[in-house]
Structure formats: structure tokens, C-alpha cells
Design a protein around this motif. Structure first.
Motif, PDB file in Angstrom:
ATOM      1  N   MET A 232       0.840  -1.177   0.000  1.00 58.97           N
ATOM      2  CA  MET A 232       0.000   0.000   0.000  1.00 58.97           C
ATOM      3  C   MET A 232       0.882   1.236   0.000  1.00 58.97           C
ATOM      4  O   MET A 232       1.983   1.192   0.548  1.00 58.97           O
ATOM      5  N   ASN A 233       0.394   2.307  -0.562  1.00 56.43           N
ATOM      6  CA  ASN A 233       1.172   3.538  -0.603  1.00 56.43           C
ATOM      7  C   ASN A 233       1.127   4.226   0.762  1.00 56.43           C
ATOM      8  O   ASN A 233       0.397   3.825   1.661  1.00 56.43           O
ATOM      9  N   ILE A 234       1.900   5.294   0.901  1.00 56.17           N
ATOM     10  CA  ILE A 234       2.026   5.948   2.202  1.00 56.17           C
ATOM     11  C   ILE A 234       0.702   6.566   2.651  1.00 56.17           C
ATOM     12  O   ILE A 234       0.400   6.580   3.844  1.00 56.17           O
ATOM     13  N   LYS A 235      -0.109   7.038   1.703  1.00 55.49           N
ATOM     14  CA  LYS A 235      -1.399   7.627   2.070  1.00 55.49           C
ATOM     15  C   LYS A 235      -2.307   6.578   2.706  1.00 55.49           C
ATOM     16  O   LYS A 235      -2.882   6.803   3.778  1.00 55.49           O
ATOM     17  N   LYS A 236      -2.427   5.427   2.058  1.00 58.98           N
ATOM     18  CA  LYS A 236      -3.267   4.361   2.608  1.00 58.98           C
ATOM     19  C   LYS A 236      -2.674   3.832   3.915  1.00 58.98           C
ATOM     20  O   LYS A 236      -3.400   3.583   4.876  1.00 58.98           O
ATOM     21  N   PHE A 237      -1.360   3.682   3.957  1.00 60.10           N
ATOM     22  CA  PHE A 237      -0.704   3.200   5.171  1.00 60.10           C
ATOM     23  C   PHE A 237      -0.941   4.164   6.324  1.00 60.10           C
ATOM     24  O   PHE A 237      -1.185   3.746   7.462  1.00 60.10           O
ATOM     25  N   SER A 238      -0.912   5.450   6.022  1.00 57.45           N
ATOM     26  CA  SER A 238      -1.180   6.474   7.025  1.00 57.45           C
ATOM     27  C   SER A 238      -2.592   6.325   7.585  1.00 57.45           C
ATOM     28  O   SER A 238      -2.809   6.425   8.800  1.00 57.45           O
ATOM     29  N   ILE A 239      -3.541   6.066   6.710  1.00 55.45           N
ATOM     30  CA  ILE A 239      -4.932   5.887   7.146  1.00 55.45           C
ATOM     31  C   ILE A 239      -5.077   4.615   7.972  1.00 55.45           C
ATOM     32  O   ILE A 239      -5.694   4.622   9.041  1.00 55.45           O
ATOM     33  N   VAL A 240      -4.485   3.529   7.500  1.00 56.45           N
ATOM     34  CA  VAL A 240      -4.586   2.235   8.193  1.00 56.45           C
ATOM     35  C   VAL A 240      -3.974   2.302   9.588  1.00 56.45           C
ATOM     36  O   VAL A 240      -4.517   1.757  10.547  1.00 56.45           O
ATOM     37  N   THR A 241      -2.825   2.977   9.704  1.00 57.01           N
ATOM     38  CA  THR A 241      -2.110   3.021  10.983  1.00 57.01           C
ATOM     39  C   THR A 241      -2.493   4.218  11.846  1.00 57.01           C
ATOM     40  O   THR A 241      -2.098   4.295  13.006  1.00 57.01           O
ATOM     41  N   ASN A 242      -3.226   5.149  11.264  1.00 58.54           N
ATOM     42  CA  ASN A 242      -3.611   6.385  11.950  1.00 58.54           C
ATOM     43  C   ASN A 242      -2.381   7.182  12.389  1.00 58.54           C
ATOM     44  O   ASN A 242      -2.321   7.709  13.499  1.00 58.54           O
ATOM     45  N   ILE A 243      -1.387   7.211  11.518  1.00 58.54           N
ATOM     46  CA  ILE A 243      -0.172   7.994  11.734  1.00 58.54           C
ATOM     47  C   ILE A 243       0.040   8.833  10.477  1.00 58.54           C
ATOM     48  O   ILE A 243      -0.070   8.322   9.362  1.00 58.54           O
ATOM     49  N   SER A 244       0.353  10.098  10.667  1.00 62.24           N
ATOM     50  CA  SER A 244       0.510  10.980   9.513  1.00 62.24           C
ATOM     51  C   SER A 244       1.673  10.527   8.627  1.00 62.24           C
ATOM     52  O   SER A 244       2.635   9.908   9.102  1.00 62.24           O
ATOM     53  N   ALA A 245       1.583  10.859   7.352  1.00 66.40           N
ATOM     54  CA  ALA A 245       2.658  10.539   6.412  1.00 66.40           C
ATOM     55  C   ALA A 245       3.951  11.211   6.848  1.00 66.40           C
ATOM     56  O   ALA A 245       5.037  10.632   6.724  1.00 66.40           O
ATOM     57  N   HIS A 246       3.849  12.410   7.373  1.00 67.56           N
ATOM     58  CA  HIS A 246       5.026  13.127   7.866  1.00 67.56           C
ATOM     59  C   HIS A 246       5.720  12.313   8.973  1.00 67.56           C
ATOM     60  O   HIS A 246       6.947  12.152   8.959  1.00 67.56           O
ATOM     61  N   THR A 247       4.941  11.812   9.926  1.00 70.35           N
ATOM     62  CA  THR A 247       5.503  11.020  11.025  1.00 70.35           C
ATOM     63  C   THR A 247       6.100   9.728  10.498  1.00 70.35           C
ATOM     64  O   THR A 247       7.173   9.303  10.946  1.00 70.35           O
ATOM     65  N   LEU A 248       5.439   9.098   9.543  1.00 62.77           N
ATOM     66  CA  LEU A 248       5.971   7.860   8.966  1.00 62.77           C
ATOM     67  C   LEU A 248       7.307   8.114   8.288  1.00 62.77           C
ATOM     68  O   LEU A 248       8.247   7.317   8.427  1.00 62.77           O
TER      69      LEU A 248
ATOM     70  N   THR B 223       3.714  -2.957   3.552  1.00 61.85           N
ATOM     71  CA  THR B 223       3.070  -4.268   3.579  1.00 61.85           C
ATOM     72  C   THR B 223       2.327  -4.459   4.911  1.00 61.85           C
ATOM     73  O   THR B 223       2.449  -3.638   5.830  1.00 61.85           O
ATOM     74  N   GLN B 224       1.607  -5.555   4.995  1.00 66.64           N
ATOM     75  CA  GLN B 224       0.912  -5.883   6.242  1.00 66.64           C
ATOM     76  C   GLN B 224       1.919  -6.080   7.382  1.00 66.64           C
ATOM     77  O   GLN B 224       1.636  -5.747   8.530  1.00 66.64           O
ATOM     78  N   LYS B 225       3.086  -6.582   7.064  1.00 67.39           N
ATOM     79  CA  LYS B 225       4.145  -6.744   8.070  1.00 67.39           C
ATOM     80  C   LYS B 225       4.527  -5.383   8.652  1.00 67.39           C
ATOM     81  O   LYS B 225       4.754  -5.257   9.859  1.00 67.39           O
ATOM     82  N   ASP B 226       4.565  -4.360   7.811  1.00 68.31           N
ATOM     83  CA  ASP B 226       4.848  -3.006   8.279  1.00 68.31           C
ATOM     84  C   ASP B 226       3.732  -2.490   9.188  1.00 68.31           C
ATOM     85  O   ASP B 226       3.992  -1.801  10.174  1.00 68.31           O
ATOM     86  N   VAL B 227       2.497  -2.837   8.858  1.00 71.31           N
ATOM     87  CA  VAL B 227       1.356  -2.436   9.694  1.00 71.31           C
ATOM     88  C   VAL B 227       1.527  -3.022  11.093  1.00 71.31           C
ATOM     89  O   VAL B 227       1.378  -2.315  12.106  1.00 71.31           O
ATOM     90  N   VAL B 228       1.833  -4.304  11.168  1.00 72.30           N
ATOM     91  CA  VAL B 228       2.003  -4.973  12.466  1.00 72.30           C
ATOM     92  C   VAL B 228       3.120  -4.304  13.265  1.00 72.30           C
ATOM     93  O   VAL B 228       2.972  -4.050  14.469  1.00 72.30           O
ATOM     94  N   TRP B 229       4.235  -4.011  12.621  1.00 73.11           N
ATOM     95  CA  TRP B 229       5.367  -3.381  13.305  1.00 73.11           C
ATOM     96  C   TRP B 229       4.990  -1.987  13.812  1.00 73.11           C
ATOM     97  O   TRP B 229       5.271  -1.634  14.955  1.00 73.11           O
ATOM     98  N   VAL B 230       4.314  -1.189  12.992  1.00 72.12           N
ATOM     99  CA  VAL B 230       3.925   0.158  13.409  1.00 72.12           C
ATOM    100  C   VAL B 230       2.920   0.095  14.551  1.00 72.12           C
ATOM    101  O   VAL B 230       2.977   0.914  15.486  1.00 72.12           O
TER     102      VAL B 230
END
Length: 117
Positions: A1-17, A40-47
Motif C-alpha cells: 500500500m502507498n504511504i497515504k493508505k498506510f497512514s490511514i490504516v495506521t492512523n499515523i501521519s505521512a510526515h511522522t511515517l 506491507t501488512q508486516k509493516d502495519v504490524v510493526w507500526v
């Protein structure tokens, strides 16, 4: 997933990521053919784990130490466990202190309840 979607999924701003990647909390983030970050989903789990550590009061410096050890691999499992054990002990002490504060407040509320009624 791109940073925008990852930001939404993790509830962390793209800037913070991006900052997390810069300081080494997020390591080896994949990039697509255009050079954009691909999470990836692995990144979601880690975050989510990083967020949990932060929410329980672990300092960013300690999380970075844990992340560095994690990147080295399984040979650092004992050190990582030690970091988590020490943090768990600190968290248990903090919870006990907060429970004591809560009990004091409840006692005071009971006191006022008797006066008012």
C-alpha cells in the motif's frame, strides 16, 4: 500500500511515517518502480507495536534500540526480551501508582457524597 493508505490504516501521519523511516524505526521499506514507498501488512504490524510501546510510555530512544536489535535478527531475541521485561515492570509500577490515585479519588468522592446527601 502507498504511504497515504498506510497512514490511514495506521492512523499515523505521512510526515511522522517519513520521520520514523529517517530515524530508523521503519527499516527497509520497499519502494515501487517509481521510487515511492510501498508498505506491507508486516509493516502495519510493526507500526502497531511501535504505537503500543509509545502509548505505554516507552521513550522513543528505547524503541529505537529495540528496532535496531530487531533489524539484526533472532540472535538479539534475549536483549529484546530484556527491554520488554524492563518496560513491563515499569508499566506495572505505573499502573499500581495510578490505581492508588484512583482509590484516593474514590475515597474523596465518597466523602463528598456523604456530606451532600
Amino acid at each position: 500500500m502507498n504511504i497515504k493508505k498506510f497512514s490511514i490504516v495506521t492512523n499515523i501521519s505521512a510526515h511522522t511515517l517519513r520521520y520514523y523511516e529517517k530515524i530508523g524505526l521503519l527499516k527497509q521499506i520497499e519502494r515501487n518502480s517509481s521510487g515511492h514507498r510501498y508498505f506491507t501488512q508486516k509493516d502495519v504490524v510493526w507500526v502497531e507495536f511501535i504505537k503500543r510501546l509509545k502509548e505505554t510510555g516507552m521513550p522513543l530512544k528505547q524503541i529505537l534500540k529495540y528496532a535496531d536489535l530487531r533489524a539484526i535478527g533472532i540472535s538479539t531475541s534475549g536483549l529484546r526480551m530484556q527491554i520488554l521485561e524492563e518496560h513491563a515492570l515499569m508499566l506495572e509500577e505505573k499502573i499500581a501508582e495510578e490505581q492508588s490515585h484512583l482509590q484516593m479519588l474514590k475515597t474523596k468522592i465518597q466523602h463528598y457524597s456523604k456530606i451532600i446527601t
